[in-house]
Scaffold this motif. Structure first.
Motif, PDB file in Angstrom:
ATOM      1  N   LEU A   4       3.894   7.899  -4.570  1.00 23.36           N
ATOM      2  CA  LEU A   4       4.167   6.913  -3.527  1.00 23.36           C
ATOM      3  C   LEU A   4       5.663   6.903  -3.248  1.00 23.36           C
ATOM      4  CD1 LEU A   4       3.254   4.555  -1.683  1.00 23.36           C
ATOM      5  CD2 LEU A   4       3.614   3.031  -3.651  1.00 23.36           C
ATOM      6  N   LYS A   6       8.450   4.990  -1.313  1.00 24.17           N
ATOM      7  CA  LYS A   6       8.576   3.649  -0.743  1.00 24.17           C
ATOM      8  C   LYS A   6       9.910   3.451  -0.042  1.00 24.17           C
ATOM      9  CE  LYS A   6       7.043  -0.125  -2.331  1.00 24.17           C
ATOM     10  NZ  LYS A   6       5.989  -0.347  -1.313  1.00 24.17           N
ATOM     11  N   ASP A  20       5.998   3.438   3.869  1.00 29.93           N
ATOM     12  CA  ASP A  20       5.650   4.017   2.579  1.00 29.93           C
ATOM     13  C   ASP A  20       4.639   5.121   2.814  1.00 29.93           C
ATOM     14  OD1 ASP A  20       7.172   1.914   1.541  1.00 29.93           O
ATOM     15  OD2 ASP A  20       5.393   0.638   1.309  1.00 29.93           O
ATOM     16  N   ASP A  33       2.679  -0.037   4.879  1.00 33.58           N
ATOM     17  CA  ASP A  33       3.227  -0.926   3.856  1.00 33.58           C
ATOM     18  C   ASP A  33       2.267  -0.875   2.679  1.00 33.58           C
ATOM     19  OD1 ASP A  33       4.469  -2.845   2.379  1.00 33.58           O
ATOM     20  OD2 ASP A  33       4.032  -4.520   3.726  1.00 33.58           O
ATOM     21  N   LEU A  34       2.614  -0.105   1.657  1.00 32.99           N
ATOM     22  CA  LEU A  34       1.648   0.255   0.625  1.00 32.99           C
ATOM     23  C   LEU A  34       2.102  -0.176  -0.766  1.00 32.99           C
ATOM     24  CD1 LEU A  34       1.066   3.945   1.811  1.00 32.99           C
ATOM     25  CD2 LEU A  34      -0.269   1.937   2.470  1.00 32.99           C
ATOM     26  N   GLN A  35       1.112  -0.305  -1.661  1.00 34.08           N
ATOM     27  CA  GLN A  35       1.356  -0.523  -3.076  1.00 34.08           C
ATOM     28  C   GLN A  35       0.670   0.586  -3.858  1.00 34.08           C
ATOM     29  OE1 GLN A  35       3.400  -2.929  -4.176  1.00 34.08           O
ATOM     30  NE2 GLN A  35       3.693  -3.563  -2.032  1.00 34.08           N
ATOM     31  N   ALA A  36       1.148   0.816  -5.070  1.00 34.82           N
ATOM     32  CA  ALA A  36       0.535   1.834  -5.912  1.00 34.82           C
ATOM     33  C   ALA A  36      -0.916   1.457  -6.206  1.00 34.82           C
ATOM     34  CB  ALA A  36       1.321   1.983  -7.210  1.00 34.82           C
ATOM     35  N   GLU A  38      -4.168   0.509  -7.978  1.00 32.45           N
ATOM     36  CA  GLU A  38      -4.391  -0.077  -9.301  1.00 32.45           C
ATOM     37  C   GLU A  38      -5.290   0.819 -10.136  1.00 32.45           C
ATOM     38  OE1 GLU A  38      -5.739  -4.067  -9.254  1.00 32.45           O
ATOM     39  OE2 GLU A  38      -4.154  -4.795  -7.917  1.00 32.45           O
ATOM     40  N   THR A  42       0.612   6.621 -11.069  1.00 31.41           N
ATOM     41  CA  THR A  42       1.316   6.820  -9.799  1.00 31.41           C
ATOM     42  C   THR A  42       2.808   6.959 -10.039  1.00 31.41           C
ATOM     43  OG1 THR A  42      -0.321   5.464  -8.631  1.00 31.41           O
ATOM     44  CG2 THR A  42       1.760   5.884  -7.495  1.00 31.41           C
ATOM     45  N   VAL A  44       6.284   6.576  -8.461  1.00 32.48           N
ATOM     46  CA  VAL A  44       6.876   5.854  -7.337  1.00 32.48           C
ATOM     47  C   VAL A  44       8.301   6.375  -7.117  1.00 32.48           C
ATOM     48  CG1 VAL A  44       7.537   3.614  -6.403  1.00 32.48           C
ATOM     49  CG2 VAL A  44       5.470   3.823  -7.812  1.00 32.48           C
TER      50      VAL A  44
END
Length: 389
Positions: A4, A6, A20, A33-36, A38, A42, A44
Motif C-alpha cells: 500500500l 499512501k 493511495d 483513500d485506502l487502509q491496509a 485487515e 501489508t 505500507v
C-alpha cells in the motif's frame, strides 16, 4: 503480501491529487483513500511529498545490442536489467537495427524471454532495417499470430543510406501483412519505421497511405526529431492521424547538425497543437549513435542509453516547462495504446502494478515492476542474472 502506497500525488498520468494505491500479485487492486487490508500482511510505503507515476514504456530498445556500422568492434552491448529499472522503465520493445545478419530474431526473442523471467515486461518487433523482412516462420502474419512476444514489424529504415531503399510496393506489402497479422492476433501490427536524414523524409509512408487503403496508423515512424525539416513534417503527420516518436538519446554532434532535442520537441509539438496521444518518446537504448563524414564514411560511434528516456521526461517538465501530464503520456498511455498493451500505461484498478515513485525534484526514489520492488530509496535492488550484485 499486499503493498500500500499512501499519500502520494498520483499522476495516472492525469494528475489525481493525493491517492493511495493498493496492489498484490502483480496487479493494482484499488486506488483511493485506502487502509491496509485487515488480517493480511501489508507493506505500507509512505508517499508523502512524493509523486506516483505509471512505469515507463520504452518502445524502441536494441535489447541484444546494435551498431556494427564501423566493423566488428563497434557492435554495441545488450541491455542490462538494472539499467531499465533504474530509469523507471518497466516495459520495453526490442528491435534490431542495421545488422540483420549477425543479430537474429532467435536472439531477440530469447533475450525478450530472459528479460521477462527477470521481471521486465518485454516484447519485440520482427525484422530490421531491411526489406524483405527476415521472419521466424517465413511470413509476417504467422510471426504475429504464433509468437507471443512479437507485436509488430521493424525497425524498417527509409530515407537513410543504410536502408534497403524500399519501393512503394515493398512498404505497402509489409504494412499490409503487419496489419493483417495484427488483426488476426489482436496485437498492434504496426510497422516501426526508422526515418533517416535523407531528403525523402516521411514521403514514402505518405505515398502508401495516399495510394492504398492502409491507414496512417499502420506506420509508427521514429527519430522524427532528427532534423528541423523532419520535425516539421512529423507535426503534420501527427495532426493527420499518425503517431510520431522522438528519440531521447543524442550526442552533441547530432544537436549541432540540427537535431531537435526530444524534450524540446515535445514542448514545441504541444505548442503547435499536437495531441500527446499522437506522440511518444523512446530511448533507442543500446543502439549506436554513429557519425559519418561528408563522404559517408564512418567516423565514430557512441552508445544510446535507456536512461535517456526519463532524463528527457524530467528535462521536458523542469527545463522546457511542458505540462507534466502531457509529457508523461508520451511514455505511458500513448505507447500503451499505440502498441496495444492494455495492462500498461496507467495507475488504475486491474492494470499491472508497474509504478514509479519520485520526489519533488522528479528524481526516482522507488520502482515496482508487476508489483515487485526493483528500486528502493534510489538504489537498484534487483539485478540481471549476470550483473554484479
Amino acid at each position: 503480501m499486499f503493498t500500500l502506497i499512501k499519500g502520494a500525488e498520483l499522476y495516472s498520468p492525469a494528475c489525481q491529487g493525493k491517492q493511495d494505491v493498493l496492489f498484490a500479485d502483480g496487479r493494482i487492486l484499488a486506488v483511493g483513500d485506502l487502509q491496509a487490508p485487515e488480517g493480511y500482511a501489508t507493506e505500507v510505503i509512505d508517499g508523502t511529498n512524493k509523486r506516483l507515476l505509471p512505469g515507463l514504456i520504452d518502445g524502441h530498445v536494441h535489447i541484444i545490442g546494435g551498431g556494427g556500422e564501423g566493423g566488428y568492434r563497434t557492435r554495441t552491448p545488450e541491455l542490462q536489467l538494472s539499467d531499465a529499472f533504474g530509469s523507471g522503465i518497466t516495459t520495453v520493445v526490442g528491435v534490431i537495427g542495421t545488422d540483420g545478419a549477425s543479430r537474429t530474431m532467435a536472439e531477440l526473442i530469447v533475450k525478450a524471454r530472459a528479460l521477462e523471467e527477470e521481471g521486465l515486461t518485454c516484447y519485440a518487433h520482427v525484422g530490421n532495417y531491411h526489406i524483405p523482412v527476415r521472419t521466424v516462420t517465413g511470413k509476417i502474419e504467422d510471426d504475429l499470430l504464433l509468437i507471443d512476444r512479437i507485436i509488430g514489424v521493424g525497425e524498417v529504415a527509409i530515407s537513410d543510406h543504410r536502408s534497403s531503399q524500399p519501393s512503394f510496393q515493398d512498404l505497402a506489402k509489409v504494412a499490409s501483412e503487419a496489419r493483417i497479422g495484427g488483426m488476426l492476433s489482436g496485437k498492434a501490427g504496426i510497422v516501426n519505421v526508422h526515418i533517416g536524414d535523407g531528403q525523402e523524409g516521411l514521403s514514402p509512408l505518405l505515398e502508401v497511405v495516399e495510394k492504398t487503403e492502409l491507414p496512417m496508423s499502420s506506420f509508427y515512424p521514429t527519430h522524427i526529431n532528427r532534423t528541423e525539416n523532419l520535425f516539421t513534417e512529423g507535426l503534420t503527420f501527427a495532426k493527420n492521424g499518425g503517431v510520431i516518436d522522438f528519440t531521447a538519446s543524442t550526442v552533441p554532434e547530432f544537436l549541432a547538425d540540427g537535431e531537435v532535442k526530444a524534450p524540446r520537441a515535445v514542448r514545441r509539438a504541444l505548442e503547435a497543437g499536437v495531441s500527446p496521444a499522437a506522440m511518444t518518446m523512446t530511448s533507442d537504448g543500446q543502439g549506436s549513435l554513429p557519425s559519418f563524414d561528408a563522404s559517408g564514411q564512418f567516423s565514430g560511434l557512441k552508445v544510446a542509453r535507456v536512461s535517456a528516456l526519463y532524463e528527457a521526461v524530467k528535462e521536458a517538465i523542469l527545463e522546457e516547462g511542458a505540462d507534466p501530464e502531457s509529457v508523461l503520456r508520451t511514455v505511458t498511455t500513448t505507447p500503451a495504446n499505440t502498441l496495444k498493451l492494455p495492462a500498461k500505461g496507467a495507475v488504475e484498478t486491474n492494470k499491472d502494478a508497474d509504478l514509479v515513485l519520485v520526489d519533488q525534484d522528479w528524481e526516482i526514489d522507488s520502482v515496482w515492476a508487476k508489483g515487485r520492488r526493483v528500486v528502493a530509496e534510489k538504489t537498484s535492488v534487483v539485478k540481471g542474472t549476470f550483473e554484479t550484485p
